[in-house]
Design an enzyme around this catalytic site. Structure first.
Site, short mmCIF file in Angstrom:
data_model
loop_
_atom_site.label_atom_id
_atom_site.label_comp_id
_atom_site.label_asym_id
_atom_site.label_seq_id
_atom_site.Cartn_x
_atom_site.Cartn_y
_atom_site.Cartn_z
N ASN A 9 1.05 -0.98 0.27
CA ASN A 9 0.19 -0.33 0.01
C ASN A 9 1.07 0.71 0.37
O ASN A 9 1.46 1.31 1.01
CB ASN A 9 -0.79 -0.03 1.14
CG ASN A 9 -2.01 1.14 1.58
OD1 ASN A 9 -1.88 1.99 0.88
ND2 ASN A 9 -2.52 1.15 2.83
N LYS A 11 -0.03 3.91 -0.74
CA LYS A 11 -0.78 5.28 0.31
C LYS A 11 -0.49 6.64 -0.45
O LYS A 11 0.17 6.27 -1.82
CB LYS A 11 0.46 5.64 2.02
CG LYS A 11 -0.03 4.59 2.26
CD LYS A 11 0.34 4.88 3.73
CE LYS A 11 0.55 3.70 5.13
NZ LYS A 11 -0.06 3.79 6.24
N HIS A 95 -9.49 1.39 4.80
CA HIS A 95 -8.18 1.62 5.59
C HIS A 95 -8.40 2.24 6.80
O HIS A 95 -9.09 3.54 6.90
CB HIS A 95 -6.92 1.96 4.79
CG HIS A 95 -5.62 2.21 5.52
ND1 HIS A 95 -4.92 3.10 5.88
CD2 HIS A 95 -4.70 0.94 4.75
CE1 HIS A 95 -3.60 2.84 6.10
NE2 HIS A 95 -3.60 1.84 5.71
N GLU A 97 -6.97 4.50 7.97
CA GLU A 97 -6.17 6.39 8.15
C GLU A 97 -7.72 7.04 7.30
O GLU A 97 -8.05 8.01 7.67
CB GLU A 97 -5.35 6.78 6.90
CG GLU A 97 -4.07 5.52 7.74
CD GLU A 97 -3.01 5.67 6.63
OE1 GLU A 97 -3.20 5.69 5.46
OE2 GLU A 97 -1.87 5.45 7.24
N GLU A 167 -5.39 -4.85 10.19
CA GLU A 167 -4.47 -4.12 10.72
C GLU A 167 -4.43 -3.81 12.58
O GLU A 167 -5.00 -2.26 12.20
CB GLU A 167 -4.35 -2.77 9.72
CG GLU A 167 -4.36 -3.73 8.29
CD GLU A 167 -4.09 -2.62 7.27
OE1 GLU A 167 -2.76 -2.64 6.98
OE2 GLU A 167 -4.20 -1.76 6.64
N GLY A 173 2.43 2.13 10.60
CA GLY A 173 3.19 3.29 10.55
C GLY A 173 3.91 3.43 11.25
O GLY A 173 4.55 5.09 12.18
N SER A 213 3.25 -2.30 10.42
CA SER A 213 4.89 -2.49 10.49
C SER A 213 5.60 -3.77 9.87
O SER A 213 6.01 -4.06 11.27
CB SER A 213 5.43 -1.57 12.11
OG SER A 213 4.86 -0.49 12.25
C1 PEP Z 1 -0.59 0.34 6.01
O1 PEP Z 1 -0.96 1.39 6.32
O2 PEP Z 1 -1.61 -1.21 5.58
C2 PEP Z 1 0.39 -0.35 6.50
C3 PEP Z 1 -0.10 -1.93 7.38
O3 PEP Z 1 1.71 0.85 6.82
P1 PEP Z 1 2.46 0.75 8.27
O4 PEP Z 1 3.57 -0.89 7.37
O5 PEP Z 1 3.80 1.20 7.01
O6 PEP Z 1 2.40 0.04 9.13
#
Ligand code: PEP
Length: 251
Positions: A9, A11, A95, A97, A167, A173, A213
């Site tokens: 992803n 983003k 997601h 965000e 998630e 992040g 992460s």
């Molecule tokens: C995401 O935004 O779907 C995600 C998993 O981000 P990160 O790997 O940076 O934590």
């Protein structure tokens, strides 16, 4: 058997030129994959160029969002039909965000999931608890509520085309990933829910990714868990060496 699926992803990162350079390198790094699937989700502006670059590579691609209507006065939105026309296979929906910053609700996610499926796209449906919810001990309630609402009323055949992504919001992040055990616990719970709501076939066949992460140094132990069928990768998917190593996780 569930074929593992690793999705990147991106983003709101990478111009079209940067995206094309990245996927050219990715093709070289990965070669032809046989026992796993790699999916790239670039920003809308880079989709067409990335699609052209990925033709014949076996690497799939998708979008990061869509709108639930087919067309009309919805300034700034993109429809599933537009994505399908250019050959998208996947679309990330729900997601955290978007839930947090753009106030997307489960009802909105549900409408998007329905629309994606109706157009022949496979939604990657993201669910996950916030830190305060984990600390209150209500992780499973939150997950149950999201999964139930986001997939409400789907036919078993439709659910089979979905990918779920667990998630935990506190791991996105932040550099703080869930432990393999924490991930496994929630994945097993989601699988049980799928069984209760859509039957055994859905429970055994739907892939559940972990996201939060994920990095080269934690992917192997996460993928070793029985119910972790892949990863949704944010930050580490922007770096070619990191992402290639994650896709090439060792079993
Ligand atoms: C995401 O935004 O779907 C995600 C998993 O981000 P990160 O790997 O940076 O934590």
């Amino acid at each position: 058997m569930r074929i593992p699926i690793i999705a990147g992803n991106w983003k709101m990162n990478k111009t079209t030129a940067e995206a094309v350079t990245f996927v050219q390198s990715l093709k070289k790094e990965l070669g032809q994959l046989s026992d796993r699937l790699c999916v790239i989700c670039p920003p809308f502006t880079a989709l067409l160029s990335v699609a052209q670059e990925l033709k014949g590579s076996g690497i799939e691609w998708g979008a990061q969002n869509l709108f639930w209507e087919t067309e009309g006065a919805f300034t700034g939105e993109i429809s599933s039909r537009m994505l399908k026309e250019i050959g998208a296979s996947y679309c990330i929906l729900g997601h955290c965000e978007r839930r947090k910053i753009l106030k997307e609700t489960d009802e909105m996610v549900h409408r998007k999931v329905k629309k994606a499926l109706a157009e022949g796209l496979s939604p990657i449906v993201c669910v996950g608890e916030r830190l305060e919810e984990r600390e209150k001990g209500i992780t499973f309630d939150v997950i149950k509520s999201q999964v139930t609402q986001d997939l409400e009323g789907l036919k078993k055949e439709e659910v089979l085309r979905c990918v779920l992504a667990y998630e935990p919001v506190w791991a996105i992040g932040t550099g703080r990933n869930a432990t393999p055990l924490q991930a496994q616990e929630v994945h097993a719970f989601i699988r049980k829910l799928l069984g209760e709501q859509f039957g055994e076939e859905a429970a055994s066949k739907v892939r559940i990714q972990y996201g939060g992460s994920v990095k080269p140094d934690n992917i192997d132990e996460l993928m070793a868990e029985d119910d972790v069928d892949g990863a949704l990768v944010g930050g580490a998917s922007l770096d070619i060496k990191s992402f290639a190593r994650i896709v090439n996780f060792k079993v």
